[in-house]
Design a protein around this motif. Structure first.
Motif, short mmCIF file in Angstrom:
data_model
loop_
_atom_site.label_atom_id
_atom_site.label_comp_id
_atom_site.label_asym_id
_atom_site.label_seq_id
_atom_site.Cartn_x
_atom_site.Cartn_y
_atom_site.Cartn_z
N ILE A 29 0.84 -1.20 0.00
CA ILE A 29 0.00 0.00 0.00
C ILE A 29 0.87 1.25 0.00
N HIS A 30 1.94 1.22 0.78
CA HIS A 30 2.85 2.36 0.86
C HIS A 30 3.47 2.66 -0.49
N GLU A 31 3.64 1.64 -1.34
CA GLU A 31 4.29 1.81 -2.64
C GLU A 31 3.33 2.23 -3.74
N PHE A 32 2.04 2.38 -3.43
CA PHE A 32 1.10 2.76 -4.47
C PHE A 32 1.34 4.19 -4.97
N THR A 33 2.00 5.01 -4.20
CA THR A 33 2.24 6.39 -4.60
C THR A 33 3.70 6.60 -4.92
N GLU A 34 3.97 7.63 -5.73
CA GLU A 34 5.34 7.95 -6.09
C GLU A 34 6.06 8.58 -4.90
N GLU A 35 7.36 8.72 -5.04
CA GLU A 35 8.20 9.12 -3.92
C GLU A 35 7.77 10.44 -3.31
N ASN A 36 7.39 11.40 -4.16
CA ASN A 36 7.01 12.71 -3.63
C ASN A 36 5.63 12.71 -2.96
N GLU A 37 4.88 11.61 -3.09
CA GLU A 37 3.56 11.51 -2.47
C GLU A 37 3.55 10.52 -1.31
N LYS A 38 4.73 9.98 -0.96
CA LYS A 38 4.80 8.97 0.09
C LYS A 38 4.18 9.49 1.38
N LYS A 39 3.62 8.59 2.13
CA LYS A 39 3.01 8.83 3.44
C LYS A 39 1.60 9.39 3.32
N LYS A 40 1.33 10.21 2.30
CA LYS A 40 0.00 10.78 2.17
C LYS A 40 -1.05 9.69 1.93
N ILE A 41 -0.64 8.57 1.39
CA ILE A 41 -1.58 7.51 1.07
C ILE A 41 -2.37 7.06 2.28
N TRP A 42 -1.75 7.11 3.47
CA TRP A 42 -2.42 6.56 4.65
C TRP A 42 -3.60 7.39 5.12
N ASN A 43 -3.69 8.64 4.69
CA ASN A 43 -4.87 9.44 5.00
C ASN A 43 -6.06 9.02 4.16
N ASN A 44 -5.82 8.22 3.11
CA ASN A 44 -6.89 7.78 2.21
C ASN A 44 -7.13 6.27 2.30
N VAL A 45 -6.68 5.66 3.38
CA VAL A 45 -6.86 4.23 3.57
C VAL A 45 -8.02 3.98 4.54
N ILE A 46 -8.88 3.03 4.18
CA ILE A 46 -9.97 2.59 5.06
C ILE A 46 -9.75 1.11 5.35
N ILE A 47 -9.54 0.80 6.62
CA ILE A 47 -9.40 -0.60 7.03
C ILE A 47 -10.78 -1.16 7.34
N VAL A 48 -11.11 -2.29 6.71
CA VAL A 48 -12.39 -2.93 6.94
C VAL A 48 -12.13 -4.32 7.51
N SER A 49 -12.56 -4.52 8.75
CA SER A 49 -12.37 -5.80 9.43
C SER A 49 -13.60 -6.68 9.21
N LYS A 50 -13.37 -7.87 8.66
CA LYS A 50 -14.48 -8.80 8.41
C LYS A 50 -14.76 -9.63 9.66
N GLY A 51 -15.89 -9.34 10.29
CA GLY A 51 -16.24 -10.09 11.48
C GLY A 51 -15.91 -9.33 12.75
#
Length: 460
Positions: A168-190
């Motif tokens: 997930i961390h690698e989905f963005t380019e180097e200059n956008e690193k870390k910002k990705i985690w503000n757009n992550v939604i964790i969904v726990s099944k159960g």
């Protein structure tokens, strides 16, 4: 640290509206079977789009990722109104990357589903990740509205969650690193623990191990059956048991997606990352390069070993000697004296030396041609240097002897995951990084960074 947890109201509807889109009726509509886009899995091939008029694409998407069997495709179907095939166990059902338009919400991005990570019978996690990126690149999807990370309830971080967080961390380019985690939604099944945050704690710890300020939104539920809905008081079912209907799940997801910041850039919209590995020659976005490269560099030769004196040179020497011997013999007969024959060695010696040299000369790795007598004076036809005592003329790989900078690579530069190990009989791992430089090619009479995809095919 502030934790972000989204909930739904007592009516099961999402709050607020935000810029993410508008909701239509909560009834699920059956999508047009031609309204989906399938992408060939690795090896990467040209993408085939079905019924593009009914499936408008923009530059945004919502990625749904996670371990096989955590409800990725079920969640996609609930939110978008799609009808993708789902499974009931831990074994993955989705076998290819699929781009699905949202037929329920008018302004929400398309969703991208893919084979699950950590699937015992599936493909390599690395290939799944690269396939996702290649899909986005080929379809011109430059921005991530959200990453939906589906997990099982787990209070502790393990190796699988760590590996998935790195992808997930690698989905963005180097200059956008870390910002990705503000757009992550964790969904726990159960539901395992009383507190939702405990069920998501393992995934959150994996996220903060990469960026200490990561604050992914946390959601979690079990899908309600009609019997549970009829026999349980709604507030108890939602707040204590965490069992949601499809409409309630859709509402909670709407609240979460609408609360996210603007989309994160995965690729620059005009210029893709374009680099080249000086070791193996792969070009393109480094995230799409195969984890194969050459091991180490040595000096070698691209040619073959040849005799120092060619057959032509020996033939000329023998012919010249024969002519000289004939001439001396004629002179000796004409003069009636034998003095002229004293010059015979002058004509015979060169041809004898060259012929003898060629006969006894052989490679240092071959046995002598005649008894113990041998000469090691072979020459490389690529540069003319001697086999023994000479230096290499070309940079080459010290394992496969291919020219340095030309593929394919011969060793893995990352330890393979379980999926990749199952595809290979033997392999060698030499941990290193690609030797990357910016790859610039001429375009329109000037140097520009161009869009060049990695030509490397999947390992095996």
């Amino acid at each position: 640290m502030t934790r972000r947890v989204c909930s739904i109201d007592d009516n099961g509807s999402g709050g607020g509206g935000g810029g993410g889109g508008t909701r239509s009726s909560s009834a699920r509509s059956k999508p047009n079977q031609n309204g989906r886009i399938k992408v060939e899995s690795i090896p990467m091939r040209p993408i085939r789009m079905k019924n593009q008029e009914n499936s408008p694409l923009d530059s945004r998407c919502i990625l749904v990722v996670g371990t096989s069997g955590t409800g990725k495709t079920t969640l996609l179907n609930i939110f978008t109104g799609a009808n993708e095939v789902t499974g009931s166990g831990a074994q993955g059902v989705t076998s290819e990357t699929v781009v699905v338009p949202d037929s329920i919400h008018s302004n929400y991005p398309q969703w991208i589903d893919n084979p699950g990570w950590s699937d015992p019978g599936g493909k390599s996690d690395s290939h799944v990740f690269k396939d996702l990126l290649k899909t986005m690149q080929d379809l011109g999807i430059y921005n991530l509205q959200a990453v939906i990370w589906c997990v099982t309830p787990q209070p502790r971080m393990d190796a699988n969650l760590q590996a998935q967080a790195r992808f997930i961390h690698e989905f963005t380019e180097e200059n956008e690193k870390k910002k990705i985690w503000n757009n992550v939604i964790i969904v726990s099944k159960g539901k395992v623990h009383k507190n939702l945050e405990e069920d998501c704690q393992g995934a959150r710890t994996a996220a903060t191990s990469l960026w200490v300020h990561a604050q992914p939104i946390c959601l979690g539920w079990e899908l309600a059956t009609p019997e549970i809905v009829q026999g349980t008081e709604p507030k108890l079912r939602r707040e204590i048991l965490r069992i949601y209907t499809e409409e309630e799940i859709r509402g909670a997801m709407e609240v979460a997606i609408d609360s996210l910041p603007p989309p994160i850039q995965v690729f620059e919209q005009v210029v893709f990352a374009n680099q080249k590995c000086l070791s193996c020659g792969q070009t393109g976005d480094p995230r799409l390069m195969e984890d194969k490269c050459h091991r180490g560099k040595k000096q070698g030769h691209t040619g073959t070993l040849e005799q120092r004196f060619s057959k032509k040179e020996v033939g000329v020497a023998v012919a010249g000697g024969a002519v000289g011997v004939g001439a001396l013999t004629a002179i000796s007969i004409a003069t009636g004296g034998a003095e002229a024959l004293a010059a015979l060695p002058i004509f015979v010696a060169p041809s004898s030396i060259l012929a003898g040299h060629r006969f006894f000369n052989t490679s240092s790795t071959n046995p002598p041609p005649c008894g113990p007598v041998r000469i090691n004076d072979m020459r490389w036809n690529c540069c003319g240097q001697p086999e023994v005592g000479g230096k290499g003329c070309t940079d080459m790989c010290d394992l496969c002897d291919k020219i340095w900078g030309e593929g394919p690579g011969c060793v893995l530069i990352r330890n393979p995951d379980r999926g990749l190990q199952g595809q290979m009989n033997t392999y060698e791992v030499h941990v290193k990084n690609h030797d990357l430089v910016q790859n610039e090619v001429p375009h329109n009479n000037k140097k520009t960074k161009s869009i060049v995809s990695s030509e490397a095919t999947a390992i095996l």
